[in-house]
Design a protein around this motif. Structure first.
Motif, PDB file in Angstrom:
ATOM      1  N   ARG A 117       0.838  -1.196   0.000  1.00 55.15           N
ATOM      2  CA  ARG A 117       0.000   0.000   0.000  1.00 55.15           C
ATOM      3  C   ARG A 117       0.876   1.250   0.000  1.00 55.15           C
ATOM      4  O   ARG A 117       0.546   2.248  -0.642  1.00 55.15           O
ATOM      5  N   ARG A 118       1.981   1.177   0.716  1.00 52.61           N
ATOM      6  CA  ARG A 118       2.885   2.323   0.718  1.00 52.61           C
ATOM      7  C   ARG A 118       3.455   2.535  -0.680  1.00 52.61           C
ATOM      8  O   ARG A 118       3.587   3.664  -1.149  1.00 52.61           O
ATOM      9  N   ARG A 119       3.791   1.442  -1.341  1.00 54.63           N
ATOM     10  CA  ARG A 119       4.331   1.549  -2.703  1.00 54.63           C
ATOM     11  C   ARG A 119       3.290   2.149  -3.648  1.00 54.63           C
ATOM     12  O   ARG A 119       3.632   2.897  -4.564  1.00 54.63           O
ATOM     13  N   MET A 120       2.030   1.849  -3.403  1.00 52.61           N
ATOM     14  CA  MET A 120       0.968   2.451  -4.209  1.00 52.61           C
ATOM     15  C   MET A 120       0.970   3.969  -4.077  1.00 52.61           C
ATOM     16  O   MET A 120       0.660   4.693  -5.029  1.00 52.61           O
ATOM     17  N   SER A 121       1.331   4.454  -2.871  1.00 51.16           N
ATOM     18  CA  SER A 121       1.347   5.901  -2.637  1.00 51.16           C
ATOM     19  C   SER A 121       2.379   6.609  -3.506  1.00 51.16           C
ATOM     20  O   SER A 121       2.295   7.821  -3.714  1.00 51.16           O
ATOM     21  N   LEU A 122       3.368   5.847  -3.998  1.00 51.65           N
ATOM     22  CA  LEU A 122       4.421   6.424  -4.826  1.00 51.65           C
ATOM     23  C   LEU A 122       4.027   6.511  -6.297  1.00 51.65           C
ATOM     24  O   LEU A 122       4.721   7.146  -7.085  1.00 51.65           O
ATOM     25  N   MET A 123       2.918   5.866  -6.666  1.00 54.98           N
ATOM     26  CA  MET A 123       2.496   5.882  -8.063  1.00 54.98           C
ATOM     27  C   MET A 123       2.109   7.292  -8.491  1.00 54.98           C
ATOM     28  O   MET A 123       1.519   8.046  -7.713  1.00 54.98           O
ATOM     29  N   PRO A 124       2.436   7.677  -9.709  1.00 55.06           N
ATOM     30  CA  PRO A 124       2.099   9.021 -10.199  1.00 55.06           C
ATOM     31  C   PRO A 124       0.604   9.317 -10.059  1.00 55.06           C
ATOM     32  O   PRO A 124      -0.237   8.526 -10.487  1.00 55.06           O
ATOM     33  N   GLY A 125       0.281  10.440  -9.443  1.00 55.76           N
ATOM     34  CA  GLY A 125      -1.103  10.868  -9.299  1.00 55.76           C
ATOM     35  C   GLY A 125      -1.867  10.195  -8.178  1.00 55.76           C
ATOM     36  O   GLY A 125      -3.027  10.548  -7.914  1.00 55.76           O
TER      37      GLY A 125
END
Length: 229
Positions: A171-179
């Motif tokens: 989930r944290r890695r998802m936060s790094l996705m553009p936008g």
């Protein structure tokens, strides 16, 4: 009968230390400082936290019981990796659990709790402007946990937290996705709007859509997650 109270105290102290160490390692795992696949060396951990290897072994055993690490005998322990299919399954269940939390929270919401959730959302919005992804992830966790607690169902809240911890690094890695940050803020606002309208079904749907990985979101995440950070 002689009772060795000294030994009993030592066992309690070791257990307490192991639990504290478990919590510290859990934080490192769920914030992705220790990424999936990372080898956990007992001696290195003992030196880092200035403890003996006994509480380290117990802490790793506790983390294995939480499915956060995998024990490999003499090869030691590693932060558990989740394959794609299992990860998708977990997000499906996570969406249902968090959706149910939101539904119950809406039905049982007090003005004070709604104000707290709104303040956390405002704080998250302010945090997003700083670019501090670690702080954003932490405040985001507080936002979700406030809703778990607002469900007034301790068992549901506990089970939701357990699963959330298992997928936290992803989930944290998802936060790094553009936008993704702006997308998260918009979805949080939709959840709050549903609470304000006292619509339990809409609250469930808003949270479910926010957490679930489906369609383009799923494809984007899988592509993003396959690239090195």
């Amino acid at each position: 009968m002689n009772i060795n109270t000294s030994q009993g105290k030592d066992e309690v102290a070791t257990t307490t230390l192991a639990e504290r160490l478990r919590h510290q390692l859990e934080q490192l795992i769920t914030t992705a400082e220790l990424r999936p696949g990372t080898r956990l060396d007992e001696q290195e951990i003992a030196q880092r936290f200035q403890v003996s290897r006994t509480p380290v072994r117990e802490a790793l055993r506790l983390l294995a019981a939480q499915h956060l690490v995998t024990l490999r005998g003499r090869q030691g322990a590693v932060v558990r990796q989740i394959d794609t299919h299992a990860l998708i399954d977990m997000f499906v269940v996570m969406a249902e659990l968090e959706g149910l939390c939101a539904r119950l929270a809406c039905r049982r919401m007090t003005p004070e709790t709604l104000k707290k959730i709104q303040l956390l959302h405002d704080r998250l919005r302010q945090t997003s402007e700083t670019g501090d992804i670690d702080l954003f992830f932490e405040v985001n966790r507080e936002f979700h946990e406030a809703i778990y607690d607002a469900s007034c169902n301790a068992f549901l809240a506990e089970q939701t937290r357990v699963l959330r911890n298992r997928v936290a690094a992803y989930r944290r890695r998802m936060s790094l996705m553009p936008g993704r940050v702006h997308h998260t803020l918009a979805q949080h606002q939709a959840i709050i709007d549903a609470f304000r309208s006292q619509d339990a079904d809409l609250s469930y749907k808003a949270m479910h859509d926010h957490v679930n990985l489906a369609g383009d979101d799923l494809m984007d995440f899988l592509a993003w997650n396959s690239t090195p950070s």
